[in-house]
Design a protein around this motif. Structure first.
Motif, PDB file in Angstrom:
ATOM      1  N   ALA A   1       0.816  -1.213   0.000  1.00 53.52           N
ATOM      2  CA  ALA A   1       0.000   0.000   0.000  1.00 53.52           C
ATOM      3  C   ALA A   1       0.854   1.269   0.000  1.00 53.52           C
ATOM      4  N   PRO A   2       1.939   1.371   0.803  1.00 54.21           N
ATOM      5  CA  PRO A   2       2.782   2.561   0.720  1.00 54.21           C
ATOM      6  C   PRO A   2       3.430   2.753  -0.651  1.00 54.21           C
ATOM      7  N   THR A   3       3.764   1.656  -1.338  1.00 50.32           N
ATOM      8  CA  THR A   3       4.344   1.770  -2.676  1.00 50.32           C
ATOM      9  C   THR A   3       3.315   2.326  -3.656  1.00 50.32           C
ATOM     10  N   LEU A   4       2.100   1.790  -3.606  1.00 50.90           N
ATOM     11  CA  LEU A   4       1.033   2.324  -4.462  1.00 50.90           C
ATOM     12  C   LEU A   4       0.716   3.769  -4.096  1.00 50.90           C
ATOM     13  N   ALA A   5       0.730   4.082  -2.808  1.00 50.21           N
ATOM     14  CA  ALA A   5       0.456   5.453  -2.368  1.00 50.21           C
ATOM     15  C   ALA A   5       1.480   6.428  -2.935  1.00 50.21           C
ATOM     16  N   LYS A   6       2.744   6.020  -2.941  1.00 50.86           N
ATOM     17  CA  LYS A   6       3.784   6.897  -3.490  1.00 50.86           C
ATOM     18  C   LYS A   6       3.569   7.125  -4.982  1.00 50.86           C
ATOM     19  N   LEU A   7       3.200   6.080  -5.699  1.00 52.61           N
ATOM     20  CA  LEU A   7       2.928   6.229  -7.128  1.00 52.61           C
ATOM     21  C   LEU A   7       1.757   7.175  -7.385  1.00 52.61           C
ATOM     22  N   CYS A   8       0.795   7.193  -6.462  1.00 51.66           N
ATOM     23  CA  CYS A   8      -0.412   8.008  -6.630  1.00 51.66           C
ATOM     24  C   CYS A   8      -0.322   9.368  -5.935  1.00 51.66           C
ATOM     25  N   GLY A   9       0.781   9.633  -5.223  1.00 44.90           N
ATOM     26  CA  GLY A   9       0.966  10.931  -4.605  1.00 44.90           C
ATOM     27  C   GLY A   9       0.163  11.172  -3.351  1.00 44.90           C
ATOM     28  N   ILE A  10      -0.111  10.100  -2.584  1.00 42.76           N
ATOM     29  CA  ILE A  10      -0.827  10.250  -1.315  1.00 42.76           C
ATOM     30  C   ILE A  10       0.023   9.671  -0.185  1.00 42.76           C
ATOM     31  N   THR A  11      -0.404   9.907   1.046  1.00 42.70           N
ATOM     32  CA  THR A  11       0.273   9.371   2.222  1.00 42.70           C
ATOM     33  C   THR A  11      -0.716   8.568   3.042  1.00 42.70           C
ATOM     34  N   LEU A  12      -0.285   7.398   3.490  1.00 45.29           N
ATOM     35  CA  LEU A  12      -1.120   6.572   4.365  1.00 45.29           C
ATOM     36  C   LEU A  12      -0.744   6.878   5.806  1.00 45.29           C
ATOM     37  N   PRO A  13      -1.680   7.379   6.617  1.00 45.32           N
ATOM     38  CA  PRO A  13      -1.323   7.913   7.941  1.00 45.32           C
ATOM     39  C   PRO A  13      -0.849   6.879   8.944  1.00 45.32           C
ATOM     40  N   ASN A  14      -1.241   5.612   8.794  1.00 43.52           N
ATOM     41  CA  ASN A  14      -0.919   4.607   9.808  1.00 43.52           C
ATOM     42  C   ASN A  14      -0.033   3.486   9.285  1.00 43.52           C
ATOM     43  N   ALA A  15       0.565   3.675   8.126  1.00 45.61           N
ATOM     44  CA  ALA A  15       1.353   2.605   7.514  1.00 45.61           C
ATOM     45  C   ALA A  15       2.621   2.322   8.304  1.00 45.61           C
ATOM     46  N   GLU A  16       2.928   1.047   8.476  1.00 49.28           N
ATOM     47  CA  GLU A  16       4.198   0.613   9.054  1.00 49.28           C
ATOM     48  C   GLU A  16       5.162   0.137   7.979  1.00 49.28           C
ATOM     49  N   GLY A  17       4.637  -0.235   6.819  1.00 55.24           N
ATOM     50  CA  GLY A  17       5.486  -0.582   5.693  1.00 55.24           C
ATOM     51  C   GLY A  17       6.082   0.668   5.067  1.00 55.24           C
ATOM     52  N   ARG A  18       6.943   0.455   4.068  1.00 56.27           N
ATOM     53  CA  ARG A  18       7.555   1.593   3.392  1.00 56.27           C
ATOM     54  C   ARG A  18       7.506   1.359   1.890  1.00 56.27           C
ATOM     55  N   PRO A  19       7.551   2.444   1.103  1.00 54.98           N
ATOM     56  CA  PRO A  19       7.548   2.274  -0.353  1.00 54.98           C
ATOM     57  C   PRO A  19       8.779   1.486  -0.809  1.00 54.98           C
ATOM     58  N   LEU A  20       8.572   0.567  -1.729  1.00 57.53           N
ATOM     59  CA  LEU A  20       9.672  -0.215  -2.284  1.00 57.53           C
ATOM     60  C   LEU A  20      10.266   0.575  -3.449  1.00 57.53           C
ATOM     61  N   THR A  21      11.033   1.597  -3.102  1.00 58.32           N
ATOM     62  CA  THR A  21      11.504   2.581  -4.089  1.00 58.32           C
ATOM     63  C   THR A  21      12.480   1.989  -5.093  1.00 58.32           C
ATOM     64  N   ALA A  22      13.115   0.877  -4.756  1.00 57.24           N
ATOM     65  CA  ALA A  22      14.052   0.264  -5.698  1.00 57.24           C
ATOM     66  C   ALA A  22      13.369  -0.110  -7.005  1.00 57.24           C
ATOM     67  N   ALA A  23      12.059  -0.379  -6.934  1.00 58.36           N
ATOM     68  CA  ALA A  23      11.327  -0.795  -8.133  1.00 58.36           C
ATOM     69  C   ALA A  23      10.537   0.333  -8.776  1.00 58.36           C
ATOM     70  N   LEU A  24      10.726   1.572  -8.303  1.00 51.92           N
ATOM     71  CA  LEU A  24       9.978   2.704  -8.854  1.00 51.92           C
ATOM     72  C   LEU A  24      10.847   3.502  -9.816  1.00 51.92           C
ATOM     73  N   ARG A  25      10.241   3.957 -10.903  1.00 54.28           N
ATOM     74  CA  ARG A  25      10.968   4.771 -11.890  1.00 54.28           C
ATOM     75  C   ARG A  25      11.183   6.181 -11.340  1.00 54.28           C
TER      76      ARG A  25
END
Length: 541
Positions: A517-541
């Motif tokens: 969910a944090p990875t999808l959120a980063k792609l969509c430009g939003i922030t998840l307020p309670n996320a414990e995971g982190r965006p998997l930026t290695a796979a993002l352009r």
């Protein structure tokens, strides 16, 4: 002068934060979350040579995180879907199990049960009462819907899967009733039946599959395991061997037919067709924002419970799911545009093999006797606290132990008696360790990985007074195979991304489904307020 510099600094800081939250590329038109219920991580290595369509495309054209696992103990469906959709673990999102003992009501409570809403039936009467109100934090779909005006569609044969992917709202949230006799939504998501869903169901009755048969898709030489294992436990009307006919037990499309259909690739194929149809008729991906589609395919779980992960049925189920997902991706290409959407695929948990098969290979495995645990507890408590029952509930599906009101408080006040009860439980074959509620109320940062796993699954007021963990390769269920432990069999799952904003490749960094969910959120430009995971930026352009 100083105030002017301070103002400039704040403006620059605000600009930095704005730019930091924006996606590096244009947001996708559609974000798709696919959950394959009970898909072990090693299924890709074992079976990918059988695949040529959807799963193959995700592996070849997408980002494959090969070292992904849940870090918690309660590896079952409802917490897994909630973790994927929220980016948080059970101790934060509030869903410790598929069901738990409601201490006030004195009964089991399903994770989606909500007496304040009414279910609406598409092809039969509305039954039960379901919503996502027990979920304590918003999902990715919730934030997209409330902040970006996204249209949200989720669906699954399983109630808890469809609802946990949606969260607290949605445009079309659809699932089947527990008796499998009607498709449902509820007043938590819609004031009336959704016309597009109703049209699809009317044109595609499940009973149309009556009389068909599940046969092997691949050449016989391609199957890795024997077809007819004595320890498999098929549903009534089937044997352990192919083919599996959808005739029910009475030769008519009754409840027994629906059970057979549910434990087959046909259920997934139906779910995939419905998902594609709703993308088209509800115009997902063609609005002025990123829409959200959540699809949970349940058949791998149903098949795995009955035939185990080392069966021809599982291999064939995944080969057919490859086609189902391929058809869905093809229709997304046509409706939304290739590379205009992003897909994330994972599983809610894995599965432990059939213990009797492991024993046949001379491995330490078996079935934990739940009745024996309760009997040993009562034998310790009777002389100390008086005759009668003291245990309210021990459910083998999640191994949460609940005592009757006041009993656990007496145990805590008597350390010697408490130690005797813990020792009695841990003396049962297959039990690894017992955790007390007071040990689980905070999550240790490091140290005992098993304790940390149990603490990440603990939810105050919902989890048991004690939580029992079983040894690797042991289970506490009457199903042929099951899950729910803190072992690699149950924790390790695949994570795959493909499409808009994704760099294809194979990634060996550690990941968890809470990162989706944090990875999808980063792609969509939003922030998840309670996320414990982190965006998997290695796979993002």
């Amino acid at each position: 002068m100083r105030s002017r510099h301070t103002l400039v600094l704040f403006l620059l800081l605000g600009l930095f934060r704005t730019l930091h939250s924006q996606p590096a590329v244009a947001p996708p038109k559609l974000a798709v979350i696919i959950v394959v219920d009970q898909m072990r991580a090693d299924y890709i290595d074992r079976f990918q040579r059988d695949w040529s369509r959807g799963l193959k495309r995700l592996i070849t054209d997408g980002a494959w995180f090969r070292n992904a696992a849940y870090p918690y103990l309660g590896t079952v469906t409802c917490p897994g879907h909630a973790t994927i959709s929220t980016g948080a673990f059970p101790h934060v999102h509030g869903i410790p199990a598929n069901q738990w003992w409601d201490r006030d009501a004195g009964r089991q409570m399903a994770c989606t049960e909500d007496p304040a809403v009414t279910n609406l039936g598409y092809d039969g009467p509305g039954q039960e009462h379901n919503s996502g109100y027990r979920l304590k934090v918003p999902t990715f779909a919730d934030v997209m819907r409330t902040e970006r005006g996204a249209h949200v569609v989720t669906l699954s044969v399983k109630t808890r899967s469809a609802i946990m992917l949606a969260g607290h709202g949605g445009d079309a949230v659809t699932w089947m009733s527990e008796p499998l006799d009607t498709w449902l939504t509820s007043t938590a998501f819609a004031r009336a039946l959704v016309p597009e869903v109703k049209t699809f169901i009317a044109a595609n009755p499940v009973d149309a599959d009556f009389g068909k048969s599940w046969t092997r898709l691949l050449p016989a030489s391609r199957y890795r395991d024997p077809d007819d294992d004595q320890f498999e436990r098929p549903p009534p009307g089937w044997t352990q061997a192919f083919p599996h006919a959808f005739n029910g037990t009475a030769g008519k499309p009754d409840a027994s037919f629906r059970v057979q259909w549910d434990i087959s690739p046909f259920a997934d194929a139906y779910t995939g067709r419905m998902a594609a149809a709703l993308v088209e008729t509800m115009r997902l991906g063609r609005h002025d924002t990123t829409d959200v589609l959540g699809v949970s395919f349940s058949a791998t779980d149903r098949v795995g419970h009955k035939f185990g992960p080392r069966s021809q049925e599982i291999q064939d189920q995944l080969a057919r799911l490859d086609r189902t997902i391929g058809d869905l991706l093809d229709r997304l290409d046509a409706a939304v545009g290739k590379n205009q959407y992003v897909v994330a695929l994972s599983a809610d948990h894995g599965v432990t093999p059939i213990p009797e098969q492991l024993q046949r290979a001379h491995l330490d495995a078996g079935r934990v006797n739940i009745n024996d645990i309760v009997a040993r507890i009562e034998s310790k408590l009777g002389p100390a606290l008086g005759a009668g029952a003291h245990v309210a509930k021990l459910d083998g599906r999640d191994m949460n132990l609940y005592f009757l009101p006041g009993v656990y408080q007496k145990l805590v006040a008597s350390p010697a008696l408490l130690a005797d009860v813990v020792e009695a439980i841990e003396s049962v074959r297959g039990v690894r360790r017992v955790y007390r509620a007071e040990q689980l109320r905070s999550v240790p940062a490091a140290g005992d990985a098993w304790l940390r796993a149990a603490a990440l699954s603990y939810v105050e007021g919902r989890s048991g007074d004690m939580v029992i963990s079983v040894r690797p390769q042991w289970i506490s269920s009457a199903e042929a195979a099951t899950h729910g432990s803190a072992t690699s069999d149950d924790q390790r799952v695949p994570i795959l991304f493909m499409g808009n904003g994704i760099k294809p490749g194979r990634y060996d960094q550690a990941a968890t489904p809470a990162d989706i969910a944090p990875t999808l959120a980063k792609l969509c430009g939003i922030t998840l307020p309670n996320a414990e995971g982190r965006p998997l930026t290695a796979a993002l352009r």
